[in-house]
Design a protein around this motif. Structure first.
Motif, mmCIF file in Angstrom:
data_model
loop_
_atom_site.group_PDB
_atom_site.id
_atom_site.type_symbol
_atom_site.label_atom_id
_atom_site.label_comp_id
_atom_site.label_asym_id
_atom_site.label_seq_id
_atom_site.Cartn_x
_atom_site.Cartn_y
_atom_site.Cartn_z
ATOM 1 N N ARG A 136 -28.488 54.605 -13.955
ATOM 2 C CA ARG A 136 -28.932 55.983 -13.755
ATOM 3 C C ARG A 136 -27.764 56.961 -13.665
ATOM 4 N NH1 ARG A 136 -31.272 55.220 -9.189
ATOM 5 N NH2 ARG A 136 -30.061 56.508 -7.734
ATOM 6 N N LEU A 137 -26.698 56.577 -12.968
ATOM 7 C CA LEU A 137 -25.606 57.506 -12.683
ATOM 8 C C LEU A 137 -24.294 57.155 -13.373
ATOM 9 C CD1 LEU A 137 -26.167 57.958 -8.824
ATOM 10 C CD2 LEU A 137 -27.013 59.401 -10.686
ATOM 11 N N GLY A 138 -24.234 55.981 -14.008
ATOM 12 C CA GLY A 138 -22.981 55.539 -14.594
ATOM 13 C C GLY A 138 -22.170 54.735 -13.583
ATOM 14 N N ARG A 139 -21.086 54.167 -14.058
ATOM 15 C CA ARG A 139 -20.241 53.336 -13.196
ATOM 16 C C ARG A 139 -19.061 54.173 -12.684
ATOM 17 N NH1 ARG A 139 -19.972 47.355 -13.579
ATOM 18 N NH2 ARG A 139 -18.375 46.664 -12.109
ATOM 19 N N PRO A 140 -18.858 54.218 -11.369
ATOM 20 C CA PRO A 140 -17.768 55.049 -10.838
ATOM 21 C C PRO A 140 -16.402 54.426 -11.082
ATOM 22 C CG PRO A 140 -18.772 53.813 -9.074
ATOM 23 C CD PRO A 140 -19.593 53.535 -10.298
ATOM 24 N N THR A 141 -15.387 55.261 -11.041
ATOM 25 C CA THR A 141 -13.999 54.797 -10.987
ATOM 26 C C THR A 141 -13.535 54.975 -9.544
ATOM 27 O OG1 THR A 141 -13.068 56.978 -11.438
ATOM 28 C CG2 THR A 141 -13.628 55.591 -13.351
ATOM 29 N N LEU A 142 -12.350 54.481 -9.238
ATOM 30 C CA LEU A 142 -11.816 54.680 -7.890
ATOM 31 C C LEU A 142 -11.692 56.167 -7.567
ATOM 32 C CD1 LEU A 142 -9.054 51.916 -7.761
ATOM 33 C CD2 LEU A 142 -11.185 51.958 -6.467
ATOM 34 N N ALA A 143 -11.355 56.967 -8.564
ATOM 35 C CA ALA A 143 -11.161 58.397 -8.349
ATOM 36 C C ALA A 143 -12.480 59.149 -8.169
ATOM 37 C CB ALA A 143 -10.378 59.000 -9.509
ATOM 38 N N THR A 144 -13.554 58.669 -8.824
ATOM 39 C CA THR A 144 -14.836 59.398 -8.770
ATOM 40 C C THR A 144 -15.835 58.798 -7.793
ATOM 41 O OG1 THR A 144 -15.811 58.075 -10.572
ATOM 42 C CG2 THR A 144 -14.553 60.064 -11.190
ATOM 43 N N LEU A 145 -15.467 57.733 -7.106
ATOM 44 C CA LEU A 145 -16.409 57.007 -6.242
ATOM 45 C C LEU A 145 -17.092 57.913 -5.225
ATOM 46 C CD1 LEU A 145 -17.673 54.362 -5.244
ATOM 47 C CD2 LEU A 145 -15.610 53.976 -3.862
ATOM 48 N N PHE B 17 -7.123 52.756 -1.394
ATOM 49 C CA PHE B 17 -7.285 52.644 -2.841
ATOM 50 C C PHE B 17 -7.406 53.991 -3.557
ATOM 51 C CE2 PHE B 17 -9.083 48.607 -1.161
ATOM 52 C CZ PHE B 17 -8.105 47.762 -1.674
ATOM 53 N N GLY B 18 -7.326 55.092 -2.813
ATOM 54 C CA GLY B 18 -7.342 56.404 -3.440
ATOM 55 C C GLY B 18 -8.725 57.018 -3.500
#
Length: 324
Positions: free
Chosen positions: A174-183, A203-204
Motif C-alpha cells: 500500500r505505501l511502498g518499502r521505506p528506506t532508513l532515511a524515509t522510515l 541508524f539515521g
C-alpha cells in the motif's frame, strides 16, 4: 535498643520483591500509606535510605540491597517451613513463562523435549506478573525476559534478542518499502519505554512526532503490525513466527540489540529437581542452536560473530533482583 520492627521488615521484603509499593501493599492487605510508613520506620532506625522511588516503581539502594540480602534468606526459610508440604515429584515440572514467549518460541519446540522425555509431565503457566517462588511453592521454575538479576533466584542465560523494523506485506504494497532515511514518514507503532529513538540515533533518520498507536503488550504490538496498522520495532524472537508465516517482513538488515535477554530462573529449592535439570540442559541446547541461526545473526549494526550451531552455552548463574 527496642525490638526489631518485624512487621515493617515484612513490608520492606514485599516491596523489594515486587519493585512496586502498590503491589506490595496489596499482597500484605495494607494501604500504600501504611506500607510507606513501615519502610520509613526502618530507614529512620538505620539512618539509611532503602529505596529510590521512580515513575515505574521502587529500586533498592546499596544499603537496601545489603539489608535484603541479610534478611530475605531467613524469611524464605520460615515461609518454606510453614508452607503446606506437597509431595515432591521429579517426573512433574511446573514452569511459568510469558504468553508471548510460550507461543512464539517454546511451544513450537516443546514436542522435541517431550518426545525425548515421555516420562516427564510438564505444566506451563502463562503469566506476565513477577513470580514469587517463596509464596508460589507449586512453581519449580520460570522463563523470563529481563536483566538477569532477580532476588533470591538463580538465573541461567539462554539467549540475547534483537529488534528491527517489521511490517506486513499489505502495508508495504500500500505505501511502498521505506528506506532508513524515509522510515519516520511511515506509520509507526510504539510501546511504553520503546526504543525507536535509539534506532534512529544509531541508524539515521528523524524520529516521528507521534505514533499511530501505542501498545503496552508485546504480542498485541506485533499482531497489530501483522494486520497492517503500522511498522513495529519488532523483537526478532516474537516476530519470527509471523515472518515465517508471511504475515510480517523484516525491512532492513540492521538490528538493535535488546536491553534485556531471555533467562531460565528457579529458586534454590529446585536445584536438585531432576526433571528441571533435564529441561535446563535441553533449553540450553535449543537456545544455543537458535542464537547461532541465521534468524538471530544480524548482518549489520554491531552484531556478534556467528557461533557454531552445536556449541552449548555455559550456564551463567547469578543471584540478584526482581523477576518479570
Amino acid at each position: 535498643m527496642s525490638r526489631p520492627p518485624l512487621q515493617a521488615l515484612l513490608g520492606f521484603i514485599a516491596a523489594a520483591r515486587a519493585g512496586n509499593l502498590t503491589r506490595a501493599a496489596e499482597s500484605m492487605h495494607l494501604t500504600v500509606s501504611a506500607l510507606s510508613h513501615q519502610i520509613r520506620t526502618i530507614e529512620e532506625r538505620l539512618d539509611r535510605r532503602l529505596f529510590v522511588r521512580g515513575a515505574r516503581g521502587v529500586k533498592l539502594t546499596e544499603h537496601g540491597q545489603a539489608l535484603y540480602d541479610r534478611i530475605a534468606p531467613h524469611l524464605e526459610a520460615i515461609e518454606l517451613a510453614l508452607a503446606p508440604r506437597r509431595v515432591r515429584r521429579d517426573d512433574a515440572l511446573a514452569v511459568t513463562l510469558m504468553p508471548s514467549f510460550a507461543s512464539s518460541w517454546l511451544v513450537p519446540r516443546l514436542p522435541r523435549f517431550l518426545s525425548a522425555h515421555p516420562q516427564l509431565e510438564i505444566s506451563l503457566q502463562s503469566n506476565i506478573d513477577p513470580v514469587d517462588f517463596s509464596r508460589e511453592t507449586a512453581i519449580d521454575a520460570g522463563i523470563r525476559f529481563g536483566p538477569g538479576k532477580w532476588p533470591g533466584v538463580e538465573a541461567v542465560h539462554l539467549f540475547d534478542d534483537w529488534m528491527t523494523p517489521t511490517a506486513s506485506p499489505a502495508l508495504i504494497e500500500r505505501l511502498g518499502r521505506p528506506t532508513l532515511a524515509t522510515l519516520s514518514q511511515f506509520p509507526l507503532l510504539g510501546a511504553p519505554g520503546g526504543r525507536w529513538s535509539e534506532w534512529f540515533a544509531k541508524f539515521g533518520g528523524k524520529p516521528p512526532e507521534r505514533f499511530v498507536a501505542i501498545f503496552d503488550d508485546s504480542e498485541n504490538l506485533h499482531r497489530a503490525a501483522a494486520e497492517g496498522m503500522g511498522i513495529v520495532l519488532g523483537r526478532v524472537t516474537l516476530a519470527r513466527p509471523l515472518v515465517e508465516a508471511g504475515h510480517l517482513v523484516e525491512l532492513f538488515d540492521e538490528r538493535l540489540k535488546t536491553e534485556f535477554a531471555h533467562y531460565l530462573v528457579y529458586p534454590s529449592r529446585s536445584r536438585d529437581h531432576r526433571g528441571l535439570a533435564r529441561f535446563r540442559d535441553w533449553l540450553l541446547e535449543e537456545a544455543a542452536t537458535y542464537a547461532a541461526s541465521d534468524a538471530m545473526t544480524p548482518r549489520r549494526g554491531g552484531a556478534p560473530k556467528k557461533a557454531p550451531a552445536k556449541t552449548r552455552k555455559a550456564a551463567s548463574v547469578k543471584r540478584t533482583r526482581a523477576v518479570r
